[in-house]
Scaffold this motif. Structure first.
Motif, short mmCIF file in Angstrom:
data_model
loop_
_atom_site.label_atom_id
_atom_site.label_comp_id
_atom_site.label_asym_id
_atom_site.label_seq_id
_atom_site.Cartn_x
_atom_site.Cartn_y
_atom_site.Cartn_z
N ILE A 130 0.83 -1.20 0.00
CA ILE A 130 0.00 0.00 0.00
C ILE A 130 0.87 1.25 0.00
CG2 ILE A 130 -1.91 -1.13 1.17
CD1 ILE A 130 -1.03 0.23 3.76
N THR A 131 0.28 2.37 -0.40
CA THR A 131 0.97 3.66 -0.37
C THR A 131 0.85 4.27 1.03
OG1 THR A 131 -0.99 4.93 -0.99
CG2 THR A 131 0.37 4.03 -2.78
N ARG A 132 1.60 5.33 1.23
CA ARG A 132 1.50 6.05 2.50
C ARG A 132 0.09 6.61 2.70
NH1 ARG A 132 7.07 9.26 1.13
NH2 ARG A 132 8.57 7.71 1.92
N GLY A 133 -0.48 7.12 1.62
CA GLY A 133 -1.84 7.64 1.71
C GLY A 133 -2.84 6.56 2.06
N ASP A 134 -2.66 5.36 1.51
CA ASP A 134 -3.55 4.25 1.86
C ASP A 134 -3.45 3.94 3.35
OD1 ASP A 134 -4.36 3.92 -0.77
OD2 ASP A 134 -2.79 2.46 -1.22
N TRP A 135 -2.22 3.98 3.87
CA TRP A 135 -2.02 3.69 5.29
C TRP A 135 -2.75 4.72 6.14
CZ3 TRP A 135 0.15 6.31 9.41
CH2 TRP A 135 0.41 5.55 10.54
N VAL A 136 -2.67 6.00 5.76
CA VAL A 136 -3.38 7.04 6.50
C VAL A 136 -4.88 6.77 6.48
CG1 VAL A 136 -4.04 9.48 6.44
CG2 VAL A 136 -1.64 8.82 6.19
N GLU A 137 -5.42 6.51 5.31
CA GLU A 137 -6.86 6.28 5.18
C GLU A 137 -7.33 5.12 6.06
OE1 GLU A 137 -9.18 7.80 3.31
OE2 GLU A 137 -8.18 8.85 1.65
N GLN A 138 -6.54 4.04 6.09
CA GLN A 138 -6.98 2.84 6.79
C GLN A 138 -6.75 2.89 8.29
OE1 GLN A 138 -6.19 -1.00 4.85
NE2 GLN A 138 -5.45 0.09 3.06
N THR A 139 -5.78 3.67 8.74
CA THR A 139 -5.47 3.69 10.17
C THR A 139 -6.06 4.88 10.91
OG1 THR A 139 -3.38 4.92 9.86
CG2 THR A 139 -3.28 2.51 9.72
N LEU A 140 -6.47 5.92 10.19
CA LEU A 140 -6.96 7.13 10.85
C LEU A 140 -8.10 6.87 11.84
CD1 LEU A 140 -6.61 10.16 11.11
CD2 LEU A 140 -8.21 10.46 9.21
N PRO A 141 -9.08 5.99 11.54
CA PRO A 141 -10.14 5.76 12.53
C PRO A 141 -9.62 5.30 13.88
CG PRO A 141 -10.79 4.88 10.39
CD PRO A 141 -9.35 5.28 10.26
N VAL A 142 -8.57 4.48 13.90
CA VAL A 142 -8.03 4.02 15.18
C VAL A 142 -7.30 5.15 15.90
CG1 VAL A 142 -6.41 2.42 16.29
CG2 VAL A 142 -7.85 1.64 14.40
N TRP A 143 -6.48 5.92 15.16
CA TRP A 143 -5.81 7.05 15.79
C TRP A 143 -6.83 8.03 16.36
CZ3 TRP A 143 -1.12 6.06 16.87
CH2 TRP A 143 -0.29 5.38 16.00
N GLN A 144 -7.91 8.23 15.63
CA GLN A 144 -8.97 9.13 16.12
C GLN A 144 -9.56 8.60 17.42
OE1 GLN A 144 -12.06 10.01 13.22
NE2 GLN A 144 -13.61 10.01 14.84
N GLU A 145 -9.82 7.31 17.48
CA GLU A 145 -10.39 6.72 18.69
C GLU A 145 -9.44 6.86 19.88
OE1 GLU A 145 -12.08 2.37 20.25
OE2 GLU A 145 -11.34 2.62 18.21
N LEU A 146 -8.14 6.69 19.63
CA LEU A 146 -7.16 6.78 20.72
C LEU A 146 -7.00 8.22 21.21
CD1 LEU A 146 -4.36 4.39 19.40
CD2 LEU A 146 -6.26 3.85 20.92
N ALA A 147 -7.09 9.18 20.30
CA ALA A 147 -6.82 10.57 20.65
C ALA A 147 -8.06 11.34 21.08
CB ALA A 147 -6.18 11.28 19.45
#
Length: 478
Positions: A130-147
């Motif tokens: 995956i690209t870096r942008g794909d990684w952002v798209e797929q992981t952002l919901p978890v970072w949002q939940e943690l923060a």
């Protein structure tokens, strides 16, 4: 509206009164922006002790916050996504076909090797590059939940600080702005979160690289854009490095897919820690005394540095210790399984040591969580946990070892990391159908039972705690 005392507080000769201030708010909140406000109004604000430059600096954020229909009091996370994608996509949006082929082949061979080293089944979805942008798209919901707990705290602190700093004569005018200011504070925090995640995307090499399950369940992925940087100083061939990282990523993804409870267990411990954080409003007040609106970098640096977060409490320190042991237990298992699966690679030990050192100093998630929620995701006992899993594997085999992930109450504890042989003895006894060996808990329990038995003797003083509705008359002779 102004009260009867307003003329005493505002002199019309100043050229600005509450009606002017209300008109300014209407222009601002109505979407007029800076162009919709009369410069004379801004000049009048200075006579009220309000910095016009600071107000202009806030206008863009204010209108952005109000431009989200139906947002309510919640945090608008779109700024985080926009900022993260801006940073992650600056070096390109695609992966070369040759790179995809290379990692597809590495994943295919790693899948075969890993199936020989663990009884945990394969993933249902194929691993991907995956690209870096794909990684952002797929992981952002978890970072949002943690923060999110800290974002709420910062937003609340900003609301409180605004209320305290607002002059008495203006509080009635801005009394309804609480929810609005919460959205401003939340949006500011979200933008900083996006910046950290965006920079993080430039470092991570795989979905499980950060140690916590940020990728969707059952998804294994590698970021070819960061692959070269990771192996630049290792002096190993690209094919060996790709095989090792693919195997490790698959092991991490398989574990979390197999132990469905584990993902929630990790995320819950992180969010529990974050909810205990209360932002220090004095940091806002200190900044306000010297804040230069033409140089907002200081405010951004304050949030990114974690200076708004107070010292951890004893409860949080204990929670951090539990989380570190949990992460070490997870990554120790991944280390051992990966080592067994990649035993054919001549340089596997060198790569493994590089990965351990990278994680020991915090890994790519260190800055992200330490600055935003005050949490360091360091598996400090990674080597000890790996030694425990190695001892278990050598003693009872991979099937018994992997069975410890079937239920939460079977998972090794911090005490097992301290004393792997006690865990091995329990597993051997269980496999043989025998009673588990006695330990310190059994001895302490026996001692308590013995003390209780000694207390139940003739001549016991009344009120010894044995009286109650179920007491029977003692038939023994006195």
């Amino acid at each position: 509206m102004a009260d009867d005392d307003t003329p005493d507080r505002f002199d019309p000769s100043d050229g600005f009164d509450p009606q002017d201030f209300q008109e300014l708010l209407r222009n601002l909140l109505g979407g007029g922006g800076a162009g919709g406000i009369d410069p004379a109004q801004l000049e009048g604000l200075s006579r009220m002790g309000i910095d016009p430059a600071m107000l202009q600096q806030m206008m863009a954020q204010m209108q952005a916050a109000f431009a989200q229909p139906g947002a309510g009091d919640g945090i608008d996370w779109s700024a985080a996504k926009t900022q993260a994608l801006h940073l992650s996509n600056k070096d390109g949006l695609s992966i070369a076909a040759s790179e995809r082929t290379e990692f597809d082949q590495a994943f295919a061979l790693a899948t075969l090797w890993l199936s020989e080293a663990t009884t945990i089944s394969e993933l249902s979805a194929p691993p991907v590059a995956i690209t870096r942008g794909d990684w952002v798209e797929q992981t952002l919901p978890v970072w949002q939940e943690l923060a999110e707990p800290v974002a709420d705290s910062i937003a609340g602190a900003l609301t409180a600080a605004i209320g305290e700093q607002t002059p008495e004569e203006m509080r009635q005018l801005v009394a309804g702005a609480g929810a609005f200011m919460r959205r401003i504070g939340g949006s500011l925090f979200a933008a900083q979160l996006g910046g950290v995640i965006g920079r993080l995307s430039l470092e991570v090499v795989s979905g499980g690289d950060v140690g916590i399950p940020v990728m969707p369940d059952g998804v294994a992925a590698i970021l070819p854009q960061n692959f070269a940087d990771f192996g630049r100083d290792l002096d190993v061939t690209d094919d060996q490095l790709a095989l090792y990282l693919a195997t490790r990523e698959l092991a991490h993804a398989r574990l979390f897919r197999h132990a469905r409870w584990l993902r929630l267990h990790v995320i819950s411990q992180v969010t529990e820690f974050a909810r205990g954080i209360h932002v220090d409003t004095s940091a806002f007040e200190d900044l306000a005394a010297r804040f230069d609106p033409s140089q907002p970098e200081e405010l951004r640096a304050l949030i990114e540095s974690g200076a708004l977060l107070p010292q951890r409490t004893e409860t949080q320190e204990a929670a951090l210790g539990r989380l570190e042991n949990l992460l070490a237990t997870i990554e120790g298992w991944v280390d051992v399984v990966t080592a067994d699966a990649t035993a054919r690679l001549p340089e596997s030990a060198k790569i493994a040591e590089a990965v351990r050192r990278r994680r020991a100093v915090g890994g790519p998630a260190e800055q992200a969580m330490a600055s935003l929620v005050g949490l360091e995701l360091r598996p400090r006992r990674l080597r000890e946990a790996a030694a425990m899993w190695r001892a278990v594997t050598d003693a009872v085999g991979s099937a018994e070892r992997d069975g410890l992930w079937d239920y939460p109450d079977l998972m090794p504890t911090a005490e097992d990391i301290d004393d792997p042989q006690a865990l091995v003895a329990r597993l051997r006894a269980r496999a043989a159908g025998e009673a588990p060996p006695r330990d310190a808990f059994d001895d302490a329990l026996d001692e308590l039972l013995a003390q209780a038995a000694e207390g139940d003797t003739p001549g016991e003083a009344p009120g010894d705690g044995r009286d109650g509705p179920d007491d029977r008359e003692d038939p023994r002779p006195v």
